[in-house]
Design a protein around this motif. Structure first.
Motif, PDB file in Angstrom:
ATOM      1  N   HIS A 166     -19.243  -5.518  29.201  1.00 19.72           N
ATOM      2  CA  HIS A 166     -20.164  -4.428  29.547  1.00 19.72           C
ATOM      3  C   HIS A 166     -19.551  -3.484  30.579  1.00 19.72           C
ATOM      4  CE1 HIS A 166     -24.010  -2.410  30.239  1.00 19.72           C
ATOM      5  NE2 HIS A 166     -23.789  -2.543  31.535  1.00 19.72           N
ATOM      6  N   PHE A 167     -18.872  -4.069  31.585  1.00 13.92           N
ATOM      7  CA  PHE A 167     -18.307  -3.242  32.653  1.00 13.92           C
ATOM      8  C   PHE A 167     -16.818  -2.945  32.422  1.00 13.92           C
ATOM      9  CE2 PHE A 167     -22.035  -5.135  34.781  1.00 13.92           C
ATOM     10  CZ  PHE A 167     -22.621  -3.973  35.283  1.00 13.92           C
ATOM     11  N   LYS A 168     -16.330  -3.303  31.220  1.00 17.07           N
ATOM     12  CA  LYS A 168     -14.934  -3.029  30.852  1.00 17.07           C
ATOM     13  C   LYS A 168     -13.963  -3.598  31.879  1.00 17.07           C
ATOM     14  CE  LYS A 168     -15.976   1.080  28.083  1.00 17.07           C
ATOM     15  NZ  LYS A 168     -17.413   0.755  27.993  1.00 17.07           N
ATOM     16  N   LEU A 169     -14.173  -4.868  32.219  1.00 20.54           N
ATOM     17  CA  LEU A 169     -13.329  -5.575  33.165  1.00 20.54           C
ATOM     18  C   LEU A 169     -12.400  -6.540  32.439  1.00 20.54           C
ATOM     19  CD1 LEU A 169     -16.123  -6.519  35.746  1.00 20.54           C
ATOM     20  CD2 LEU A 169     -14.528  -4.595  35.903  1.00 20.54           C
ATOM     21  N   GLU A 170     -11.349  -6.937  33.123  1.00 19.16           N
ATOM     22  CA  GLU A 170     -10.470  -7.967  32.589  1.00 19.16           C
ATOM     23  C   GLU A 170     -11.268  -9.253  32.393  1.00 19.16           C
ATOM     24  OE1 GLU A 170      -6.615 -10.651  34.001  1.00 19.16           O
ATOM     25  OE2 GLU A 170      -7.388  -9.038  35.285  1.00 19.16           O
ATOM     26  N   LYS A 171     -11.103  -9.874  31.249  1.00 20.15           N
ATOM     27  CA  LYS A 171     -11.855 -11.092  30.964  1.00 20.15           C
ATOM     28  C   LYS A 171     -11.271 -12.260  31.755  1.00 20.15           C
ATOM     29  CE  LYS A 171     -13.602  -9.886  26.395  1.00 20.15           C
ATOM     30  NZ  LYS A 171     -13.695 -10.254  24.963  1.00 20.15           N
ATOM     31  N   LYS A 172     -12.150 -12.922  32.509  1.00 20.36           N
ATOM     32  CA  LYS A 172     -11.765 -14.095  33.280  1.00 20.36           C
ATOM     33  C   LYS A 172     -12.792 -15.195  33.056  1.00 20.36           C
ATOM     34  CE  LYS A 172      -9.564 -11.561  37.116  1.00 20.36           C
ATOM     35  NZ  LYS A 172      -9.584 -11.350  38.588  1.00 20.36           N
ATOM     36  N   LYS A 173     -12.383 -16.417  33.266  1.00 18.04           N
ATOM     37  CA  LYS A 173     -13.291 -17.546  33.121  1.00 18.04           C
ATOM     38  C   LYS A 173     -13.947 -17.930  34.444  1.00 18.04           C
ATOM     39  CE  LYS A 173     -12.867 -18.105  28.736  1.00 18.04           C
ATOM     40  NZ  LYS A 173     -14.017 -17.795  27.852  1.00 18.04           N
ATOM     41  N   LYS A 174     -13.551 -17.242  35.512  1.00 12.71           N
ATOM     42  CA  LYS A 174     -14.149 -17.495  36.826  1.00 12.71           C
ATOM     43  C   LYS A 174     -14.044 -16.212  37.648  1.00 12.71           C
ATOM     44  CE  LYS A 174     -12.711 -21.157  39.009  1.00 12.71           C
ATOM     45  NZ  LYS A 174     -11.855 -22.004  39.862  1.00 12.71           N
ATOM     46  N   ARG A 175     -15.148 -15.787  38.231  1.00 20.05           N
ATOM     47  CA  ARG A 175     -15.110 -14.627  39.102  1.00 20.05           C
ATOM     48  C   ARG A 175     -16.335 -14.616  40.006  1.00 20.05           C
ATOM     49  NH1 ARG A 175     -14.047  -9.595  37.443  1.00 20.05           N
ATOM     50  NH2 ARG A 175     -13.281  -9.996  35.338  1.00 20.05           N
ATOM     51  N   ILE A 176     -16.246 -13.873  41.108  1.00 21.13           N
ATOM     52  CA  ILE A 176     -17.383 -13.636  41.997  1.00 21.13           C
ATOM     53  C   ILE A 176     -18.096 -12.374  41.514  1.00 21.13           C
ATOM     54  CG2 ILE A 176     -18.135 -13.121  44.340  1.00 21.13           C
ATOM     55  CD1 ILE A 176     -17.076 -15.903  44.156  1.00 21.13           C
ATOM     56  N   VAL A 177     -19.403 -12.466  41.295  1.00 20.84           N
ATOM     57  CA  VAL A 177     -20.182 -11.294  40.915  1.00 20.84           C
ATOM     58  C   VAL A 177     -21.289 -11.103  41.950  1.00 20.84           C
ATOM     59  CG1 VAL A 177     -19.695 -11.627  38.462  1.00 20.84           C
ATOM     60  CG2 VAL A 177     -21.787 -12.570  39.430  1.00 20.84           C
ATOM     61  N   LYS A 178     -21.735  -9.842  42.103  1.00 21.61           N
ATOM     62  CA  LYS A 178     -22.775  -9.520  43.076  1.00 21.61           C
ATOM     63  C   LYS A 178     -23.988  -8.944  42.358  1.00 21.61           C
ATOM     64  CE  LYS A 178     -21.718  -7.704  47.071  1.00 21.61           C
ATOM     65  NZ  LYS A 178     -21.336  -6.730  48.149  1.00 21.61           N
ATOM     66  N   GLU A 179     -25.140  -9.531  42.619  1.00 20.95           N
ATOM     67  CA  GLU A 179     -26.391  -9.027  42.057  1.00 20.95           C
ATOM     68  C   GLU A 179     -26.738  -7.731  42.788  1.00 20.95           C
ATOM     69  OE1 GLU A 179     -30.111  -7.993  41.078  1.00 20.95           O
ATOM     70  OE2 GLU A 179     -29.881  -8.843  43.098  1.00 20.95           O
ATOM     71  N   GLN A 180     -26.996  -6.663  42.030  1.00 21.33           N
ATOM     72  CA  GLN A 180     -27.051  -5.327  42.622  1.00 21.33           C
ATOM     73  C   GLN A 180     -28.232  -5.091  43.547  1.00 21.33           C
ATOM     74  OE1 GLN A 180     -27.643  -2.133  39.790  1.00 21.33           O
ATOM     75  NE2 GLN A 180     -28.729  -3.470  38.344  1.00 21.33           N
ATOM     76  N   PHE A 181     -29.346  -5.781  43.361  1.00 16.87           N
ATOM     77  CA  PHE A 181     -30.520  -5.523  44.201  1.00 16.87           C
ATOM     78  C   PHE A 181     -30.511  -6.360  45.483  1.00 16.87           C
ATOM     79  CE2 PHE A 181     -31.911  -4.375  39.882  1.00 16.87           C
ATOM     80  CZ  PHE A 181     -32.218  -3.049  40.104  1.00 16.87           C
ATOM     81  N   SER A 182     -30.315  -7.667  45.333  1.00 16.96           N
ATOM     82  CA  SER A 182     -30.323  -8.554  46.508  1.00 16.96           C
ATOM     83  C   SER A 182     -28.985  -8.575  47.232  1.00 16.96           C
ATOM     84  CB  SER A 182     -30.680  -9.976  46.079  1.00 16.96           C
ATOM     85  OG  SER A 182     -29.635 -10.524  45.269  1.00 16.96           O
ATOM     86  N   LYS A 183     -27.936  -8.103  46.539  1.00 18.87           N
ATOM     87  CA  LYS A 183     -26.561  -8.151  47.056  1.00 18.87           C
ATOM     88  C   LYS A 183     -26.059  -9.594  47.192  1.00 18.87           C
ATOM     89  CE  LYS A 183     -26.910  -3.727  47.369  1.00 18.87           C
ATOM     90  NZ  LYS A 183     -26.367  -2.876  46.269  1.00 18.87           N
ATOM     91  N   GLN A 184     -26.757 -10.536  46.583  1.00 15.15           N
ATOM     92  CA  GLN A 184     -26.350 -11.935  46.605  1.00 15.15           C
ATOM     93  C   GLN A 184     -25.116 -12.119  45.726  1.00 15.15           C
ATOM     94  OE1 GLN A 184     -27.647 -14.934  48.052  1.00 15.15           O
ATOM     95  NE2 GLN A 184     -25.788 -15.798  47.162  1.00 15.15           N
TER      96      GLN A 184
END
Length: 263
Positions: A166-184
């Protein structure tokens, strides 16, 4: 500390540690792991870990391993109660340890399960006060997870792959993602069986080491240490570990959200 430690070794070199028994994630039967082990290649009389919720095919594959149990398996930590039924139906006698990630949050649940299993590991979604109350009321000793990344959610879908596309990122099997509203932030791990969301900080529950329990669980699945033996020595002597959290030990989880616009 009198209680035994079950230790998930992650990708670290296996070293004999007197206070610990290794808990080996079973190849093909675990989700959210960097490293799993085949039943044939673990030491005899070991503890194995099965954290997948199994479908009919998964149960059939598990049954195929039963002939090796008498030699290889001393105990099994599991989440799917179908495992317990398979062991009973096939008269397999091993130590049974139920670890429903979010499932054992009260003495009522624990005692109900303790009618059929040797012990359970309590959920990490409860406070230290609630843990103390449960320990006073259980009919057998139960276990506590005291170190590791807290699991928040599991999905059978390939959510990390979908996110990358969806975000046209390199495919990885592990990554840190941030929820956009809570910033968690979440540590997200994907494999062939689905996607797991973890706290990116590692839970440090050494404040619980004085409890009289069946087992303490130490999970190094995402931790890279130079020596497990040295890590455990530092861990048990109280040395500081960076980037840790006390999870929900001192804050209750939200059981019911207020109505929209309410309090």
């Amino acid at each position: 500390m009198k209680s035994k430690i079950l230790l998930i070794p992650g990708e670290n070199t296996l070293e004999k540690v007197s206070c610990c028994d290794f808990l080996f994630p079973l190849d093909g039967f675990c989700v959210g792991m960097d490293r799993t082990f085949s039943l044939e290649n673990i030491p005899d009389h070991s503890y194995i870990y099965v954290n997948r919720l199994l479908d009919s095919r998964g149960i059939e594959e598990f049954v195929k391993l039963l002939p090796l149990f008498s030699k290889k398996v001393k105990g099994i930590v599991f989440e799917d109660l179908g495992i317990l039924n398979v062991l009973k139906e096939n008269s397999i006698t091993v130590e049974t340890i139920f670890y429903g990630t979010h499932g054992v949050c009260s003495s009522y649940t624990a005692n109900s399960l303790l009618n059929d299993v040797d012990t359970v590991i309590l959920s990490n979604d409860i406070t230290k006060e609630e843990i103390d109350e449960i320990l006073e009321r259980v009919t057998k000793k139960v276990g506590l997870m005291i170190f590791g990344h807290l699991p928040y959610m599991y999905s059978r879908r390939t959510l990390l792959t979908n996110y990358s596309e969806h975000f046209k990122l390199e495919k990885k099997k592990k990554r840190i993602v941030k929820e956009q509203f809570s910033k968690q932030e979440f540590l997200v791990v994907e494999d062939e069986f689905g996607t797991m969301f973890y706290d990116p900080l590692v839970f440090d529950g050494r404040v619980l080491l004085n409890k009289d329990v069946s087992y303490f669980l130490v999970d190094l699945r995402f931790e890279h240490v130079s020596s497990i033996k040295q890590f455990m020595q530092d861990f048990l002597t109280g040395n500081t570990i960076p980037n840790t959290t006390d999870g929900f030990l001192y804050r209750k989880t939200i059981y019911r959200l207020p109505p929209k616009g309410g309090v």
